[in-house]
Design a protein around this motif. Structure first.
Motif, mmCIF file in Angstrom:
data_model
loop_
_atom_site.group_PDB
_atom_site.id
_atom_site.type_symbol
_atom_site.label_atom_id
_atom_site.label_comp_id
_atom_site.label_asym_id
_atom_site.label_seq_id
_atom_site.Cartn_x
_atom_site.Cartn_y
_atom_site.Cartn_z
ATOM 1 N N ILE B 166 39.195 -24.499 -10.499
ATOM 2 C CA ILE B 166 39.200 -25.934 -10.822
ATOM 3 C C ILE B 166 39.822 -26.699 -9.659
ATOM 4 O O ILE B 166 40.971 -26.450 -9.289
ATOM 5 C CB ILE B 166 40.015 -26.198 -12.105
ATOM 6 C CG1 ILE B 166 39.592 -25.249 -13.239
ATOM 7 C CG2 ILE B 166 39.895 -27.659 -12.523
ATOM 8 C CD1 ILE B 166 38.137 -25.332 -13.628
ATOM 9 N N VAL B 167 39.074 -27.625 -9.101
ATOM 10 C CA VAL B 167 39.519 -28.365 -7.919
ATOM 11 C C VAL B 167 39.841 -29.800 -8.333
ATOM 12 O O VAL B 167 38.953 -30.539 -8.757
ATOM 13 C CB VAL B 167 38.406 -28.383 -6.850
ATOM 14 C CG1 VAL B 167 38.855 -29.146 -5.611
ATOM 15 C CG2 VAL B 167 37.960 -26.961 -6.498
ATOM 16 N N PRO B 168 41.117 -30.217 -8.219
ATOM 17 C CA PRO B 168 41.423 -31.622 -8.516
ATOM 18 C C PRO B 168 40.879 -32.516 -7.405
ATOM 19 O O PRO B 168 41.000 -32.193 -6.226
ATOM 20 C CB PRO B 168 42.956 -31.655 -8.544
ATOM 21 C CG PRO B 168 43.400 -30.475 -7.758
ATOM 22 C CD PRO B 168 42.298 -29.451 -7.803
ATOM 23 N N LEU B 169 40.278 -33.619 -7.794
ATOM 24 C CA LEU B 169 39.720 -34.554 -6.813
ATOM 25 C C LEU B 169 40.567 -35.816 -6.748
ATOM 26 O O LEU B 169 41.194 -36.212 -7.736
ATOM 27 C CB LEU B 169 38.282 -34.937 -7.204
ATOM 28 C CG LEU B 169 37.281 -33.792 -7.304
ATOM 29 C CD1 LEU B 169 35.913 -34.324 -7.741
ATOM 30 C CD2 LEU B 169 37.154 -33.052 -5.967
ATOM 31 N N LEU B 170 40.566 -36.428 -5.595
ATOM 32 C CA LEU B 170 41.190 -37.744 -5.473
ATOM 33 C C LEU B 170 40.346 -38.764 -6.232
ATOM 34 O O LEU B 170 39.134 -38.588 -6.390
ATOM 35 C CB LEU B 170 41.267 -38.150 -3.997
ATOM 36 C CG LEU B 170 42.168 -37.277 -3.122
ATOM 37 C CD1 LEU B 170 42.037 -37.703 -1.655
ATOM 38 C CD2 LEU B 170 43.617 -37.397 -3.571
ATOM 39 N N VAL B 171 40.983 -39.829 -6.678
ATOM 40 C CA VAL B 171 40.272 -40.924 -7.343
ATOM 41 C C VAL B 171 40.739 -42.229 -6.704
ATOM 42 O O VAL B 171 41.947 -42.442 -6.547
ATOM 43 C CB VAL B 171 40.584 -40.948 -8.860
ATOM 44 C CG1 VAL B 171 39.866 -42.115 -9.532
ATOM 45 C CG2 VAL B 171 40.170 -39.641 -9.518
ATOM 46 N N PRO B 172 39.800 -43.109 -6.328
ATOM 47 C CA PRO B 172 40.218 -44.382 -5.736
ATOM 48 C C PRO B 172 41.058 -45.189 -6.725
ATOM 49 O O PRO B 172 40.753 -45.213 -7.922
ATOM 50 C CB PRO B 172 38.893 -45.102 -5.455
ATOM 51 C CG PRO B 172 37.846 -44.048 -5.468
ATOM 52 C CD PRO B 172 38.341 -42.980 -6.400
#
Lengths: 317, 317
Positions: B166-172
């Protein structure tokens, strides 16, 4: 003594493409290898290819049948240049069919040199579109995964070829690559024919997931994630048999600390990513050694080098 | 007065999944909707489901046939808890088959509550694995695209389901969503059957390219790129006919400034991304209005809300 005829020389770098799950999507520029094109202004319209060196006499010098020639012609046409023309000298710095964007480099160097000598000041999108027309001649279709990193530099994602939508990606500091080209040739056409026409949705989903993870890993600098993401489930399984020694090179690269190892383009150039240039040097040595008696060239570079630029005619690259 | 029997309540949020090209890959947690599970320690081993509310009597209360029950049983087994057990009260906060990860939320809330009441202090990976077993019961396969954002919060990429990666992604900052669920039910099974088994490599490549571009856009905050990347060429074309009003909602959302509009999960919940909560409010209104006489629920949330947590039994969420 008359004034010298205006000329400009451009260098365009080699580029790795595909890059694990990035089949037809990812590419990056490399250092130390590329093509040079010198464009000289002339009073006749159109493009004349005066000379090609480094190709072993294999490339056509008819401008309409040559990648650099077509790209240059496209630029003249888009810029509305009808009363003047250019003469091109093309110096190939890399082998044809190497998987390192050889035709892209010629097309890109041509448009950059022509743009400079005729002082057209075209925008980047125009130069890209013209170089893509040259590349179309070589591959039969518009593929921006070598042309765009070659022109812009860096590591790019091609979201769309038509119209081109090129996304620059972040690259972790120090990320390097070892590229080894065994002395065998792989036809891009045959490599394309080796691909399946259809794949299962499950396979497509896992390929997309790896690509997304790779983009995230490049952004965050998570090299362990990058390692897990560097898996190609579409092209590599069908193509590696076309490159004798690929398995040995990949095993050697991973044993010496490569983050991953895949074909570049359709091969035979084989690409290993490494945390540093020093690691990449050791990995390249191991890959070359793994080939035994098969000759090869090697290249070690940062990942995402500078793109094409106008250079002094006498400069080393 | 005897000491109260130890109990713990967990809230697990609803989650949007698929998200444009992220079919089976992307998911994010939302605010303001979710399930609550209260776990109470008991001296008998195993899991008993004492009560389920909010499901209209449709969910089985046999623990071995219930998403929350299976997840809790898996946690007891992995933790080696054989002499005690738990009783669960499940409060469904969202409709079944809504496309917002209803079964995932029950499974996640159950493991978080059981972990708390038995003071197991399981690591995140264990909780994830147990909740995935519950979700497997609901969908017939391991799919982490709702369970992982529900448990961890945020916006995640599922690189691999088995084992979970599971890869956490950045969010604007500020990125928000409008979710509208028309009052129709879509069976996940029928939605899966609507998918093709195979797709062309060309289609797979463009889907992967959009996914990579979406990850890059989330990282860089480039909302124009996010807009271009929010295109699903695999699931949406086959599924939207299952959701009456989808086309009208999408047109309304885009007309009111949505960055993109896709099904959440397999629908019927329809998800629009927006630059701000204020935009998302307007977009949700327009989507609801576009449905005419068809009833609907609406939700406006930040993208990538908090994940599951232990809550006070009396707290509003």
């Amino acid at each position: 003594m008359s004034a010298p005829t205006p000329s400009a020389t451009a260098f365009a770098p080699a580029s790795a493409s595909n890059v694990g799950p990035g089949f037809d999507i990812l590419g990056f520029a490399v250092d130390g290898l590329g093509d040079r094109v010198t464009a000289t202004r002339r009073d006749q319209p159109g493009v004349e290819i005066a000379e090609i060196t480094g190709d072993g006499g294999r490339l056509p010098t008819d401008a309409a049948e040559n990648t650099a020639g077509v790209a240059a012609l496209e630029l003249l046409q888009r810029a509305g240049v009808t009363k003047r023309g250019v003469q091109l000298h093309v110096a190939k710095g890399m082998s044809l069919g190497s998987g390192l964007g050889s035709s892209a480099a010629s097309a890109v160097a041509a448009v950059v040199a022509v743009d400079a000598v005729l002082e057209l000041r075209s925008d980047r999108a125009t130069l890209l579109a013209c170089a893509l027309e040259g590349e179309r001649l070589a591959s039969g279709a518009i593929h921006a995964d070598n042309v765009s990193p070659c022109l812009y530099g860096g590591f790019v994602l091609v979201r769309s070829n038509l119209p081109p939508d090129i996304v620059p990606l972040l690259v972790p500091p120090g990320l390097a690559c070892a590229v080894v080209r065994p002395h065998v040739e792989v036809s891009t056409r045959i490599a394309r024919q080796a691909l399946p026409r259809e794949i299962t949705v499950e396979r497509a989903v896992r390929q997309a997931a790896n690509l997304g993870a790779l983009v995230a890993a490049l952004g965050s600098g998570d090299l362990e994630l990058l390692r897990r993401a560097l898996e190609d489930r579409i092209a590599e399984p069908r193509r590696t048999h076309l490159v004798p020694g690929f398995g040995a090179m990949k095993n050697a690269a991973l044993a010496f600390g490569a983050i991953g190892c895949t074909l570049s383009g359709s091969g035979p150039s084989t690409l290993a990513l490494a945390p540093s240039l020093e690691d990449a040097e050791r990995i390249a040595d191991a890959m070359v050694a793994s080939l035994g008696d098969v000759g090869s060239d090697r290249l070690v570079s940062s990942v995402g080098a500078r793109g094409a630029r106008v250079v002094d005619d006498l400069s080393p690259d």
